[in-house]
Write an enzyme that holds these catalytic residues in place. Structure first.
Site, short mmCIF file in Angstrom:
data_model
loop_
_atom_site.label_atom_id
_atom_site.label_comp_id
_atom_site.label_asym_id
_atom_site.label_seq_id
_atom_site.Cartn_x
_atom_site.Cartn_y
_atom_site.Cartn_z
N MET A 1 0.84 -1.18 0.00
CA MET A 1 0.00 0.00 0.00
C MET A 1 0.88 1.24 0.00
SD MET A 1 -3.11 0.82 2.53
CE MET A 1 -4.14 -0.17 1.49
N ILE A 2 0.53 2.21 -0.81
CA ILE A 2 1.36 3.42 -0.88
C ILE A 2 1.19 4.20 0.41
CG2 ILE A 2 1.81 5.53 -2.11
CD1 ILE A 2 0.80 4.28 -4.56
N LEU A 164 -1.03 -5.58 -3.46
CA LEU A 164 0.09 -5.71 -4.40
C LEU A 164 0.13 -4.51 -5.31
CD1 LEU A 164 -0.31 -9.51 -5.23
CD2 LEU A 164 1.44 -8.44 -3.79
N GLU A 165 1.28 -3.84 -5.35
CA GLU A 165 1.41 -2.60 -6.09
C GLU A 165 2.38 -2.70 -7.27
OE1 GLU A 165 2.24 0.49 -3.33
OE2 GLU A 165 0.58 -0.09 -2.02
N ASN A 166 2.83 -3.91 -7.54
CA ASN A 166 3.78 -4.10 -8.63
C ASN A 166 3.22 -5.04 -9.69
OD1 ASN A 166 6.30 -2.64 -7.57
ND2 ASN A 166 5.67 -3.91 -5.83
#
Length: 338
Positions: A1-2, A164-166
């Site tokens: 999470m950003i 998941l951010e990638n």
């Protein structure tokens, strides 16, 4: 999470998405043929209107907490984070006892049980900015499912949060999640925390995953922060940090196939918790009122109301505590009152 760019082992990615990214999504958004649906989420035991908070398994300058310290305003607590192993799709979790002042695994497990006895859900979160977990084929999907099931068995987690951010593969991630849910049975809790760009169109892999697992999905708490300007469901561009950004972007999910009970608004607990996009807790409440009742809107007003909207999420319970729990004490009662 950003999250915050401050020092932590899972450092946050700075915003890389601007207005151009949102504008480029326009065609896909228009072509999606966004249609509302009335199917409700099947997850049991989570309140109809719920507050989600991420609990940090590390010390990055926010208040260090045990799970027992997390206020009762939080209905779902996401433990951040499990880490990838050397095996494709595999994840594991190690409590940072040293960083958390000697918090032991036995105490951690006992606190999970105590939260559950109090009617709360505790899930294990997968990812974060640097938490790359590749689930790109049947073998890694099976490994991911097996890993999560093992953690649920070991710690007593109620389910899993996908942060998941990638990148993710909707085919194999949904396959893995369905396998986990089938093994877990009733009461399984599945949450997701996509970035804004991930939910601009139903053709995006994150959105496709959410729709593919709609029958087991509890809530999607999109991150309305550390984002560039994005399109709302009316095709107009909105900038973060406003009630319109929250409502016009939530509308995409509400009209794109998710049930209102599967849509939550994710914001930072304080200005220290994210690089940009912080809004006061009162703005979160205004956005919920706008979507649920058509009141307290900004310039954007949805064409209909969504009284079943699930609620709100924050990063993190620790940053909330560092600000005197101002976020949860304001948003929590408001969500309950919906």
């Amino acid at each position: 999470m950003i999250r915050s760019e401050s020092s932590r082992k899972h450092g946050r990615r700075r915003s890389r998405l601007g207005m151009a990214a949102g504008v480029l999504a326009a065609a896909a958004l228009t072509a999606a043929g966004l249609m509302a649906t009335g199917t409700s989420a099947s997850a049991a035991e989570v309140p109809a209107h719920a507050v989600t908070g991420y609990w940090q398994n590390f010390d990055n300058g926010a208040t260090v907490q045990t799970l027992a310290d997390v206020p009762g305003d939080y209905d779902i607590i996401a433990v951040a984070f499990a880490d990838a192993t050397g095996s494709p799709g595999g994840v594991d979790f190690t409590l940072d006892s040293a960083g958390l002042g000697g918090y032991t695994e036995d105490a951690f497990k006992a606190d999970i049980k105590a939260k559950q006895d109090a009617g709360k859900s505790v899930v294990i979160s997968i990812g974060g900015q640097n938490g790359t977990v590749a689930v790109n084929d049947s073998a890694s999907a099976a490994n991911f499912a097996s890993s999560i099931t093992s953690l649920m068995d070991e710690y007593g987690f109620d389910g899993v949060d996908i942060d998941l951010e990638n990148g993710l593969n909707s085919t194999y991630m949904s396959q893995a999640l369905k396998s986990i849910a089938a093994d877990a049975g009733p009461g399984f809790v599945l949450t997701m925390a996509p970035q804004t760009i991930d939910m601009q169109s139903t053709s995006a892999e994150y959105f496709k995953t959410a729709l593919a697992v709609k029958d087991i999905l509890t809530v999607v708490n999109m991150q309305y922060y550390n984002s560039g300007s994005m399109l709302g469901c009316d095709g107009k561009v909105y900038s973060q940090g406003s009630v319109d950004f929250l409502t016009a972007l939530a509308c995409i999910q509400l009209e794109g196939g998710l049930d209102p009970s599967q849509v939550g608004i994710g914001t930072p607990a304080s200005s220290s918790a994210a690089g940009s996009g912080y809004v006061a807790p009162s703005v979160v409440n205004d956005a919920l009122d706008c979507l649920a009742k058509g009141t307290n809107c900004g310039s954007f007003k949805p064409s209909k109301t969504y009284p079943g909207i699930r609620g709100a999420m924050t990063w993190s319970t620790n940053w909330d505590a560092a600000s005197g729990n101002a976020w949860s004490s304001t948003v929590g009662p408001h969500v309950d009152a919906l």
